[in-house]
Design an enzyme around this catalytic site. Structure first.
Site, PDB file in Angstrom:
ATOM      1  N   GLU A   1      11.580   0.775 -16.025  1.00  0.00           N
ATOM      2  CA  GLU A   1      11.743  -0.326 -16.727  1.00  0.00           C
ATOM      3  C   GLU A   1      11.438  -0.365 -18.110  1.00  0.00           C
ATOM      4  O   GLU A   1      12.139  -1.049 -19.069  1.00  0.00           O
ATOM      5  CB  GLU A   1      10.543  -1.199 -16.160  1.00  0.00           C
ATOM      6  CG  GLU A   1      10.794  -1.833 -14.716  1.00  0.00           C
ATOM      7  CD  GLU A   1      11.965  -2.827 -14.572  1.00  0.00           C
ATOM      8  OE1 GLU A   1      12.726  -3.094 -15.221  1.00  0.00           O
ATOM      9  OE2 GLU A   1      11.777  -3.702 -13.498  1.00  0.00           O
TER      10      GLU A   1
ATOM     11  N   ASN B   1      21.579  13.131 -13.524  1.00  0.00           N
ATOM     12  CA  ASN B   1      20.981  14.593 -13.377  1.00  0.00           C
ATOM     13  C   ASN B   1      21.518  15.707 -14.112  1.00  0.00           C
ATOM     14  O   ASN B   1      22.822  15.951 -13.626  1.00  0.00           O
ATOM     15  CB  ASN B   1      21.096  14.972 -11.741  1.00  0.00           C
ATOM     16  CG  ASN B   1      20.426  14.167 -11.129  1.00  0.00           C
ATOM     17  OD1 ASN B   1      20.288  12.901 -10.994  1.00  0.00           O
ATOM     18  ND2 ASN B   1      19.394  14.780 -10.153  1.00  0.00           N
TER      19      ASN B   1
ATOM     20  N   ARG C   1      11.839  19.120 -10.386  1.00  0.00           N
ATOM     21  CA  ARG C   1      13.246  18.921 -10.319  1.00  0.00           C
ATOM     22  C   ARG C   1      13.649  19.925  -9.137  1.00  0.00           C
ATOM     23  O   ARG C   1      13.435  21.121  -9.290  1.00  0.00           O
ATOM     24  CB  ARG C   1      13.970  18.745 -11.636  1.00  0.00           C
ATOM     25  CG  ARG C   1      13.533  18.039 -12.500  1.00  0.00           C
ATOM     26  CD  ARG C   1      13.085  16.618 -12.165  1.00  0.00           C
ATOM     27  NE  ARG C   1      14.342  15.712 -11.942  1.00  0.00           N
ATOM     28  CZ  ARG C   1      14.608  15.072 -12.915  1.00  0.00           C
ATOM     29  NH1 ARG C   1      14.534  15.039 -13.963  1.00  0.00           N
ATOM     30  NH2 ARG C   1      16.065  14.314 -12.634  1.00  0.00           N
TER      31      ARG C   1
ATOM     32  N   ARG D   1      23.489  15.443  -4.383  1.00  0.00           N
ATOM     33  CA  ARG D   1      23.294  15.086  -5.787  1.00  0.00           C
ATOM     34  C   ARG D   1      24.549  15.542  -6.556  1.00  0.00           C
ATOM     35  O   ARG D   1      25.301  16.276  -6.234  1.00  0.00           O
ATOM     36  CB  ARG D   1      21.844  15.412  -6.426  1.00  0.00           C
ATOM     37  CG  ARG D   1      20.820  14.975  -5.709  1.00  0.00           C
ATOM     38  CD  ARG D   1      20.463  13.286  -6.264  1.00  0.00           C
ATOM     39  NE  ARG D   1      19.137  13.115  -5.939  1.00  0.00           N
ATOM     40  CZ  ARG D   1      18.931  12.591  -4.874  1.00  0.00           C
ATOM     41  NH1 ARG D   1      19.716  12.405  -3.873  1.00  0.00           N
ATOM     42  NH2 ARG D   1      17.866  12.034  -4.404  1.00  0.00           N
TER      43      ARG D   1
ATOM     44  N   ASN E   1      12.950  23.759  -9.441  1.00  0.00           N
ATOM     45  CA  ASN E   1      12.184  24.312  -8.319  1.00  0.00           C
ATOM     46  C   ASN E   1      12.652  25.508  -7.501  1.00  0.00           C
ATOM     47  O   ASN E   1      12.238  26.562  -7.216  1.00  0.00           O
ATOM     48  CB  ASN E   1      11.869  22.995  -7.244  1.00  0.00           C
ATOM     49  CG  ASN E   1      10.823  22.174  -7.664  1.00  0.00           C
ATOM     50  OD1 ASN E   1      10.092  22.545  -8.601  1.00  0.00           O
ATOM     51  ND2 ASN E   1      10.105  21.532  -6.728  1.00  0.00           N
TER      52      ASN E   1
ATOM     53  N   GLY F   1      18.124  18.222   4.025  1.00  0.00           N
ATOM     54  CA  GLY F   1      19.120  18.708   3.180  1.00  0.00           C
ATOM     55  C   GLY F   1      20.503  18.142   2.899  1.00  0.00           C
ATOM     56  O   GLY F   1      21.260  18.467   2.288  1.00  0.00           O
TER      57      GLY F   1
ATOM     58  N   TYR G   1       9.043   4.422 -16.088  1.00  0.00           N
ATOM     59  CA  TYR G   1      10.003   4.963 -16.467  1.00  0.00           C
ATOM     60  C   TYR G   1      11.398   4.068 -16.556  1.00  0.00           C
ATOM     61  O   TYR G   1      12.075   3.652 -17.488  1.00  0.00           O
ATOM     62  CB  TYR G   1      10.355   6.203 -15.743  1.00  0.00           C
ATOM     63  CG  TYR G   1      11.540   7.095 -16.406  1.00  0.00           C
ATOM     64  CD1 TYR G   1      11.496   7.812 -17.577  1.00  0.00           C
ATOM     65  CD2 TYR G   1      12.701   7.291 -15.522  1.00  0.00           C
ATOM     66  CE1 TYR G   1      12.578   8.460 -17.863  1.00  0.00           C
ATOM     67  CE2 TYR G   1      13.793   8.094 -15.870  1.00  0.00           C
ATOM     68  CZ  TYR G   1      13.692   8.638 -17.284  1.00  0.00           C
ATOM     69  OH  TYR G   1      14.613   9.554 -17.703  1.00  0.00           O
TER      70      TYR G   1
ATOM     71  N   GLN H   1      22.121   9.617  -1.976  1.00  0.00           N
ATOM     72  CA  GLN H   1      23.318   9.984  -2.879  1.00  0.00           C
ATOM     73  C   GLN H   1      23.156   9.368  -4.194  1.00  0.00           C
ATOM     74  O   GLN H   1      22.623   8.376  -4.099  1.00  0.00           O
ATOM     75  CB  GLN H   1      24.419   9.305  -2.148  1.00  0.00           C
ATOM     76  CG  GLN H   1      25.968   9.714  -2.442  1.00  0.00           C
ATOM     77  CD  GLN H   1      26.971   8.709  -2.068  1.00  0.00           C
ATOM     78  OE1 GLN H   1      26.823   7.598  -1.625  1.00  0.00           O
ATOM     79  NE2 GLN H   1      28.155   9.092  -2.374  1.00  0.00           N
ATOM     80  N   ARG H   2      23.570  10.400  -5.139  1.00  0.00           N
ATOM     81  CA  ARG H   2      23.551   9.567  -6.491  1.00  0.00           C
ATOM     82  C   ARG H   2      24.942  10.353  -7.087  1.00  0.00           C
ATOM     83  O   ARG H   2      25.097  11.364  -7.189  1.00  0.00           O
ATOM     84  CB  ARG H   2      22.397   9.877  -7.148  1.00  0.00           C
ATOM     85  CG  ARG H   2      22.481   9.284  -8.758  1.00  0.00           C
ATOM     86  CD  ARG H   2      21.418   9.234  -9.333  1.00  0.00           C
ATOM     87  NE  ARG H   2      19.901   8.692  -8.843  1.00  0.00           N
ATOM     88  CZ  ARG H   2      19.044   9.494  -8.725  1.00  0.00           C
ATOM     89  NH1 ARG H   2      19.073  10.858  -8.844  1.00  0.00           N
ATOM     90  NH2 ARG H   2      17.788   8.830  -8.408  1.00  0.00           N
TER      91      ARG H   2
END
Ligand code: NAD
Ligand code: UDP
Ligand code: UDP
Length: 314
Positions: A147, A174, A186, A211, A190, A207, A145, A276-277
């Protein structure tokens, strides 16, 4: 002015919302999809519109149609789906990009690529800015995915430089909302599905990882603005919501909003799960005057309503 617009992956989660928006603006929309992760049900509401056309086709094969613009979204997006047939995933990104770029070149259409925050890999820079080159493993199970999407970006910029093709590259972070796949693993789908079924919510790790979730309508608005922006704005351009939330907070919110009796169950954190994103969307704010407006509570409300209905009929 009405345009003829091709949306590849148009029967998927993001693609179906994009088709609706483009039709509502008075365009002719050709939706091309092989239904790997998308469904005809996602575009059922578009079928009555005479400006809408649906075609079963795999973008790894050539496609000859006449259009003014192309949004290239075809590609499974969740690890469960893209790891199911990794070779096909790379083919979809790479051969799919070559075919759609060849088509765009022949008909002189502007083309937008749905790229991803995954091109940054396991980032060493927070939040991620567009000129960060990323930290990607070329041989791991996510590489088909990551690359594949990176190679597609390379192809877009080479067609731009070599053939002067007008291109746009969006790096999507996201995104959630109605028509997400219920079994794609995801976190939002979920937790919502688990809560509605009264099953425990599977919280990975403690937790505290965070995100940033963008509601689909905001994202689609960003894609259209990017396509309509002046030609010099090729991107890559980040699109996403910079508001961070911990995964635990998300679980607790969904428990509250669904009134479920489900408990939160702690499970081991998957390897390489990013702490983290978060997108840096300064460029989108400045160049497109774009920022997400839909709050997490509002977006979750619509998403929960969608899954409630889906679970009732299935
Ligand atoms: P999705 O799986 O719902 O949609 C992808 C669509 O592409 C599906 O309808 C699928 O059937 C179709 N498809 C797959 N392979 C194909 C092929 N070879 N030929 C024709 N159609 C094919 O996923 P989505 O979340 O809507 O993602 C759409 C695009 O946005 C993808 O390219 C994805 O990589 C990108 N993206 C999504 C997110 C997100 O959070 N949803 C984040 C980053 C990037
Ligand atoms: N292609 C396509 N539709 C078109 C034009 C081209 O699917 O309308 C495909 C074609 O099969 C080719 C690819 O796009 O493999 C790249 O086209 P390009 O013209 O860039 O390269 P070439 O044909 O010279 O290999
Ligand atoms: N996650 C979780 N329970 C789930 C699915 C995911 O706690 O049932 C966590 C996962 O470990 C990650 C976060 O939620 O920390 C987001 O996961 P997702 O796969 O949705 O997206 P990504 O990791 O690609 O951002």
């Amino acid at each position: 002015m009405s345009k003829r617009i091709l949306v590849t992956g148009g029967a998927g989660f993001l693609g179906s919302h994009l088709c609706e928006r483009l039709l509502a603006a008075g365009n002719d929309v050709l939706c091309v999809d092989n239904y790997f992760t998308g469904t005809k049900r996602n575009v059922a509401a578009c079928l009555d519109n005479p400006r809408f056309e649906l075609m079963r086709h795999d973008v790894t094969f050539p496609l000859y149609v006449e259009v003014d613009e192309i949004y290239n979204l075809a590609c499974p997006a969740s690890p469960i789906h893209y790891q199911h047939d990794p070779v096909q995933t790379t083919k979809t990104s790479v051969h799919g990009a070559i075919n759609m770029l060849g088509l765009a070149k022949r008909v002189k259409a502007q083309i937008l690529q749905a790229s991803t925050s995954e091109v940054y890999g396991d980032p060493e820079v927070h939040p991620q800015v567009e000129d960060y080159w990323g930290n990607v493993n070329p041989i791991g199970i996510r590489s088909c995915y990551d690359e594949g999407k990176r190679c597609a970006e390379t192809l877009f910029f080479d067609y731009h430089r070599q053939h002067r093709l007008p291109i746009k590259v969006a790096r999507i972070f996201n995104t959630y909302g109605p028509r997400m796949h219920p079994n794609d693993g995801r976190v939002v789908s979920n937790f919502v599905v688990q809560a509605l079924k009264g099953e425990p919510l599977t919280l990975f790790g403690d937790g505290t990882q965070t995100r940033s979730f963008c509601y689909v309508d905001d994202l689609v608005d960003g894609l259209i603005r990017l396509m309509d922006a002046p030609a010099e704005l090729t991107g890559p351009l980040n699109l996403g919501n910079p508001n961070e939330v911990s995964v635990r907070e998300l679980a607790e919110k969904i428990v509250r909003m669904t009134n479920t009796r489900s408990r939160i169950e702690f499970r081991p954190l998957p390897v390489d799960d990013p702490r983290q994103r978060q997108p840096d969307i300064a460029l989108a704010r400045k160049a497109l005057d774009w920022a997400p407006h839909i709050e997490l509570d509002e977006g979750l409300k619509a998403t929960i309503a969608y899954f409630r209905e889906l679970l009732e009929i299935s």
